[in-house]
Scaffold this motif. Structure first.
Motif, mmCIF file in Angstrom:
data_model
loop_
_atom_site.group_PDB
_atom_site.id
_atom_site.type_symbol
_atom_site.label_atom_id
_atom_site.label_comp_id
_atom_site.label_asym_id
_atom_site.label_seq_id
_atom_site.Cartn_x
_atom_site.Cartn_y
_atom_site.Cartn_z
ATOM 1 N N TYR A 1 -3.356 8.436 4.556
ATOM 2 C CA TYR A 1 -3.008 8.982 3.243
ATOM 3 C C TYR A 1 -3.810 10.250 2.943
ATOM 4 O O TYR A 1 -3.291 11.192 2.324
ATOM 5 C CB TYR A 1 -3.255 7.940 2.151
ATOM 6 N N THR B 1 1.010 4.200 -2.877
ATOM 7 C CA THR B 1 0.742 5.588 -2.490
ATOM 8 C C THR B 1 1.906 6.491 -2.853
ATOM 9 O O THR B 1 1.715 7.605 -3.361
ATOM 10 C CB THR B 1 0.458 5.663 -0.982
ATOM 11 N N ARG C 1 0.826 -1.203 0.000
ATOM 12 C CA ARG C 1 0.000 0.000 0.000
ATOM 13 C C ARG C 1 0.867 1.263 0.000
ATOM 14 O O ARG C 1 0.586 2.236 -0.716
ATOM 15 C CB ARG C 1 -0.934 0.023 1.219
ATOM 16 N N HIS C 2 1.919 1.252 0.808
ATOM 17 C CA HIS C 2 2.835 2.400 0.854
ATOM 18 C C HIS C 2 3.478 2.645 -0.516
ATOM 19 O O HIS C 2 3.586 3.801 -0.962
ATOM 20 C CB HIS C 2 3.931 2.158 1.884
ATOM 21 N N ASP D 1 -6.051 4.478 4.573
ATOM 22 C CA ASP D 1 -6.648 5.508 3.718
ATOM 23 C C ASP D 1 -6.794 6.825 4.471
ATOM 24 O O ASP D 1 -6.605 7.899 3.901
ATOM 25 C CB ASP D 1 -8.015 5.054 3.205
#
Length: 431
Positions: free
Chosen positions: A414, A338, A334-335, A411
């Motif tokens: 972020y 992003t 996920r990082h 989320d």
């Protein structure tokens, strides 16, 4: 009287200018990735409470192990005595650390783990009859706040009052991409004098320097240079250990193995203070002698505290479970996604990821990049208003969440990073 008001009457907080600091936030409980304040406000702990909390707050498995240990043995002097939690934790750590690590020395925290390693390295050469007085370190590094740890850390505002009392250290630059050859040349020149006892380094990730990353290949080269000159290698894995970089230890990305490893922070899953310094059998053997003066004369009242060791064992069990390892890899994925999206956006200078660490460097000129920047405080306060705990390093905002964090919670983190980027666009005109 509120908890915060009572605090202000009696407490001196770390890294805090008490005259100007706002009242501290009164935390009454934690659960998972969340902290809950006295008034019921929930705050998402996106930095794992100073990088310590691996599995979430008040984890029931760790709590049960600590409770069980409290019914059996709370503490015993560790000079001349031992106990099951200390032995079992040492056995468990040596199974997952680099294969050359042979002995475990317990202390209280990350700074003292570093102090122990420095003393081991200096006395190792002394015991061999070949004393070496100097240490090699990265220029922007951080290894703790005790005097030895400060000495091998970056010199600056935090260490300025103590400069005259810190021992001499030879610094080389951090080998960030594009600077590898220069740094290797610096190291070769420094090591040639033959007076450097040890090279201490944060493997692949320098935390307080701004979550700065560099590649395993150049660290392997630096370690090989040290080996060629008889210099020991100390891996400070206080931050990078226990899955933070995507592997159990950052040292697992390397071909070379350190002579010593310093551990703390995630060691107990953020439950309580405990430090560990491990070493190779070669280092340990240099202290074995009929001459008692060759003993490592170092210890702490709470060395190998059974409760802390029990917490460490419980955290290790959670860490090695498939669910936790899958969670680490999911956060890393996920990082990475992003960061790739953020790098294309205005107001972002660069992004860095390594395992569960994501750092966004916002395009702020001049003093805005300083730890003392007022803009940094704006970032911190805006995130808190959105219910997310972040501690920006100047213009570098990072997330280092506990492994239990959910996609929805990520989320939310972020989204706050996006809002901070928009704040920069509003505050700082782009060229």
């Amino acid at each position: 009287m509120s908890l915060a008001a009572r605090d202000q009457r009696v407490i001196w907080h770390p890294y805090t200018q008490m005259q100007t600091a706002p009242a501290p936030l009164p935390v009454v409980r934690g659960a998972g990735a969340w902290l809950y304040l006295e008034d019921g406000t929930a705050i998402l702990d996106a930095i794992s409470s100073w990088w310590t909390n691996l599995h979430g707050h008040a984890h029931p498995h760790i709590a049960a192990r600590v409770h069980e240990q409290l019914q059996t043995l709370e503490h015993v002097i560790f000079a001349g005595f031992t106990h099951e939690p200390a032995v079992a934790l040492a056995e468990g750590l040596l199974q997952i650390l680099p294969a050359n690590q042979g002995k475990v020395f317990y202390s209280d925290n990350g700074s003292t783990a570093v102090e122990v390693a420095l003393k081991m390295a200096l006395q190792y050469h002394h015991n061999l009859g070949q004393p070496r007085p100097k240490i090699l370190a990265f220029r922007d590094s951080y290894h703790g706040d005790t005097f030895g740890a400060m000495s091998v850390s970056s010199r600056g505002a935090f260490t300025a009052p103590f400069t005259a009392l810190l021992f001499d250290v030879t610094y080389i630059d951090v080998p960030v991409p594009g600077r590898e050859a220069d740094v290797l040349a610096q190291a070769e020149a420094a090591l040639a004098a033959g007076d450097i006892a040890a090279f201490i380094y944060e493997p692949l990730l320098l935390g307080t320097a701004g979550m700065v990353t560099y590649e395993p290949a150049v660290l392997d080269q630096l370690m090989r240079l040290c080996r060629a000159h008889g210099t020991l290698c100390i891996a400070d894995e206080v931050l990078t250990g226990f899955g933070r970089t995507g592997r159990l230890f950052a040292s697992h990305y390397l071909q070379e193995q350190p002579d010593m490893v310093c551990l703390s922070k995630g060691l107990t899953g953020g439950t309580m203070a405990l430090g560990v310094t491990t070493c190779s059998k070669g280092v340990y053997n240099a202290f074995l002698s009929a001459d008692r003066s060759r003993t490592l004369f170092h210890g702490h009242s709470y060395t190998a505290n059974p409760i802390a060791c029990a917490a460490g064992l419980a955290s290790l069990e959670l860490l090695l479970a498939d669910a936790c390892q899958e969670g680490i890899q999911h956060i890393a994925q996920r990082h990475s996604q992003t960061a790739a999206a953020f790098e294309q956006l205005p107001g972002v200078r660069s992004c860095r990821t390594l395992g569960t660490m994501l750092a966004v460097e916002l395009a702020v000129p001049g003093e805005g990049t300083s730890y003392f920047s007022g803009l940094r405080d704006q970032f911190y306060n805006l995130a808190l208003r959105r219910g997310v705990l972040l501690r920006p390093l100047g213009n570098i905002v990072y997330a280092l969440p506990p492994y239990c964090i959910t996609d929805d919670e990520l989320d939310r983190v972020y989204a706050v990073l996006h809002e901070l980027r928009e704040l920069v666009l509003e505050t700082v005109p782009l060229a």
